[in-house]
Design a protein around this motif. Structure first.
Motif, PDB file in Angstrom:
ATOM      1  N   GLY A  55       0.799  -1.218   0.000  1.00 10.16           N
ATOM      2  CA  GLY A  55       0.000   0.000   0.000  1.00 10.16           C
ATOM      3  C   GLY A  55       0.834   1.270   0.000  1.00 10.16           C
ATOM      4  O   GLY A  55       0.325   2.356   0.260  1.00 10.16           O
ATOM      5  N   ILE A  56       2.114   1.131  -0.302  1.00 10.75           N
ATOM      6  CA  ILE A  56       3.024   2.272  -0.318  1.00 10.75           C
ATOM      7  C   ILE A  56       3.223   2.741  -1.751  1.00 10.75           C
ATOM      8  O   ILE A  56       3.573   1.946  -2.624  1.00 10.75           O
ATOM      9  N   ASN A  57       2.983   4.020  -1.989  1.00 13.28           N
ATOM     10  CA  ASN A  57       3.265   4.621  -3.289  1.00 13.28           C
ATOM     11  C   ASN A  57       4.758   4.913  -3.338  1.00 13.28           C
ATOM     12  O   ASN A  57       5.297   5.519  -2.405  1.00 13.28           O
ATOM     13  N   ALA A  58       5.431   4.501  -4.404  1.00 10.72           N
ATOM     14  CA  ALA A  58       6.877   4.711  -4.476  1.00 10.72           C
ATOM     15  C   ALA A  58       7.297   4.959  -5.920  1.00 10.72           C
ATOM     16  O   ALA A  58       6.659   4.481  -6.858  1.00 10.72           O
ATOM     17  N   MET A  59       8.407   5.718  -6.052  1.00  8.61           N
ATOM     18  CA  MET A  59       8.940   5.987  -7.390  1.00  8.61           C
ATOM     19  C   MET A  59      10.446   6.191  -7.304  1.00  8.61           C
ATOM     20  O   MET A  59      10.987   6.586  -6.274  1.00  8.61           O
ATOM     21  N   LEU A  60      11.087   5.928  -8.413  1.00  5.79           N
ATOM     22  CA  LEU A  60      12.513   6.189  -8.587  1.00  5.79           C
ATOM     23  C   LEU A  60      12.618   7.102  -9.793  1.00  5.79           C
ATOM     24  O   LEU A  60      12.036   6.823 -10.842  1.00  5.79           O
ATOM     25  N   ARG A  61      13.352   8.218  -9.648  1.00  6.37           N
ATOM     26  CA  ARG A  61      13.373   9.242 -10.690  1.00  6.37           C
ATOM     27  C   ARG A  61      14.786   9.744 -10.905  1.00  6.37           C
ATOM     28  O   ARG A  61      15.587   9.831  -9.983  1.00  6.37           O
ATOM     29  N   VAL A  62      15.085  10.114 -12.146  1.00  6.03           N
ATOM     30  CA  VAL A  62      16.343  10.781 -12.466  1.00  6.03           C
ATOM     31  C   VAL A  62      16.011  12.192 -12.946  1.00  6.03           C
ATOM     32  O   VAL A  62      15.049  12.388 -13.686  1.00  6.03           O
ATOM     33  N   ASP A  63      16.790  13.183 -12.495  1.00 12.01           N
ATOM     34  CA  ASP A  63      16.523  14.585 -12.802  1.00 12.01           C
ATOM     35  C   ASP A  63      17.687  15.159 -13.613  1.00 12.01           C
ATOM     36  O   ASP A  63      18.778  15.377 -13.084  1.00 12.01           O
ATOM     37  N   ALA A  64      17.463  15.410 -14.891  1.00 13.24           N
ATOM     38  CA  ALA A  64      18.514  15.897 -15.790  1.00 13.24           C
ATOM     39  C   ALA A  64      19.048  17.266 -15.374  1.00 13.24           C
ATOM     40  O   ALA A  64      20.244  17.543 -15.539  1.00 13.24           O
ATOM     41  N   GLU A  65      18.194  18.113 -14.839  1.00 16.56           N
ATOM     42  CA  GLU A  65      18.654  19.441 -14.410  1.00 16.56           C
ATOM     43  C   GLU A  65      19.641  19.335 -13.251  1.00 16.56           C
ATOM     44  O   GLU A  65      20.655  20.028 -13.223  1.00 16.56           O
ATOM     45  N   ARG A  66      19.352  18.475 -12.302  1.00 12.47           N
ATOM     46  CA  ARG A  66      20.268  18.291 -11.178  1.00 12.47           C
ATOM     47  C   ARG A  66      21.571  17.657 -11.648  1.00 12.47           C
ATOM     48  O   ARG A  66      22.644  17.988 -11.127  1.00 12.47           O
ATOM     49  N   LEU A  67      21.499  16.778 -12.646  1.00 14.37           N
ATOM     50  CA  LEU A  67      22.711  16.184 -13.220  1.00 14.37           C
ATOM     51  C   LEU A  67      23.586  17.285 -13.808  1.00 14.37           C
ATOM     52  O   LEU A  67      24.798  17.342 -13.558  1.00 14.37           O
ATOM     53  N   ALA A  68      22.986  18.190 -14.575  1.00 15.64           N
ATOM     54  CA  ALA A  68      23.728  19.282 -15.206  1.00 15.64           C
ATOM     55  C   ALA A  68      24.349  20.215 -14.168  1.00 15.64           C
ATOM     56  O   ALA A  68      25.397  20.815 -14.413  1.00 15.64           O
ATOM     57  N   ALA A  92      23.792   9.957  -5.997  1.00 16.92           N
ATOM     58  CA  ALA A  92      24.506  10.228  -7.243  1.00 16.92           C
ATOM     59  C   ALA A  92      24.425   9.057  -8.218  1.00 16.92           C
ATOM     60  O   ALA A  92      24.774   9.197  -9.383  1.00 16.92           O
ATOM     61  N   SER A  93      23.946   7.906  -7.743  1.00 17.83           N
ATOM     62  CA  SER A  93      23.744   6.745  -8.618  1.00 17.83           C
ATOM     63  C   SER A  93      22.472   6.042  -8.163  1.00 17.83           C
ATOM     64  O   SER A  93      21.996   6.260  -7.035  1.00 17.83           O
ATOM     65  N   ALA A  94      21.926   5.183  -9.022  1.00 16.91           N
ATOM     66  CA  ALA A  94      20.727   4.434  -8.649  1.00 16.91           C
ATOM     67  C   ALA A  94      21.008   3.555  -7.441  1.00 16.91           C
ATOM     68  O   ALA A  94      20.188   3.452  -6.530  1.00 16.91           O
ATOM     69  N   ALA A  95      22.180   2.944  -7.409  1.00 14.53           N
ATOM     70  CA  ALA A  95      22.534   2.056  -6.307  1.00 14.53           C
ATOM     71  C   ALA A  95      22.595   2.818  -4.980  1.00 14.53           C
ATOM     72  O   ALA A  95      22.054   2.356  -3.975  1.00 14.53           O
ATOM     73  N   LEU A  96      23.257   3.974  -4.968  1.00 12.92           N
ATOM     74  CA  LEU A  96      23.349   4.759  -3.735  1.00 12.92           C
ATOM     75  C   LEU A  96      21.977   5.250  -3.286  1.00 12.92           C
ATOM     76  O   LEU A  96      21.646   5.228  -2.095  1.00 12.92           O
ATOM     77  N   CYS A  97      21.179   5.686  -4.230  1.00 14.90           N
ATOM     78  CA  CYS A  97      19.844   6.186  -3.928  1.00 14.90           C
ATOM     79  C   CYS A  97      18.980   5.075  -3.322  1.00 14.90           C
ATOM     80  O   CYS A  97      18.354   5.265  -2.278  1.00 14.90           O
ATOM     81  N   LEU A  98      18.951   3.900  -3.955  1.00 15.48           N
ATOM     82  CA  LEU A  98      18.126   2.802  -3.468  1.00 15.48           C
ATOM     83  C   LEU A  98      18.632   2.260  -2.139  1.00 15.48           C
ATOM     84  O   LEU A  98      17.838   1.921  -1.258  1.00 15.48           O
ATOM     85  N   SER A  99      19.944   2.182  -1.982  1.00 13.97           N
ATOM     86  CA  SER A  99      20.503   1.706  -0.710  1.00 13.97           C
ATOM     87  C   SER A  99      20.075   2.624   0.425  1.00 13.97           C
ATOM     88  O   SER A  99      19.656   2.171   1.492  1.00 13.97           O
TER      89      SER A  99
END
Length: 114
Positions: A55-68, A92-99
């Motif tokens: 029942g948890i809403n969740a998302m993983l997102r990448v932001d091009a502006e923050r990358l730039a 800074a990476s998907a792995a770090l974010c998810l961990s």
């Protein structure tokens, strides 16, 4: 069947591998093949599906502006279900974010299977 997807995380995270995360598709017991050399990002969809089943809403997102801008550009966000307040983790990476996100979810009482 054991999916070796989270093995590259630091031991302090408490995650070694994903043992069983039921699929929301109704095909419980069928597991996708993952790259044995991959990290937590290989289990991202399984984690998101499991959270949805709780029942948890969740998302993983990448932001091009923050990358730039040279800032951490991966974001994980979750709310609802057993979470009293929404939460967010950046990396800074998907792995770090998810961990970071899985560790934070555990602090909030949502024990993501491993």
């Amino acid at each position: 069947m054991r999916v070796e997807a989270l093995r590259d995380l630091p031991k302090s995270s408490g995650l070694d591998a994903v043992d069983r995360v039921p699929l929301a598709t109704g095909r419980k017991g069928r597991w996708p093949k993952t790259d044995p050399g991959g990290g937590i990002e290989d289990a991202a969809l399984l984690i998101l599906e499991w959270l949805g089943e709780q029942g948890i809403n969740a998302m993983l997102r990448v932001d091009a502006e923050r990358l730039a801008e040279g800032r951490p550009f991966w974001t994980f966000a979750a709310s609802g279900g057993p979470l009293e307040i929404g939460m967010r983790a950046d990396g800074a990476s998907a792995a770090l974010c998810l961990s970071s996100a899985v560790a934070r979810l555990r602090e909030l009482g949502v024990v993501v299977p491993h």
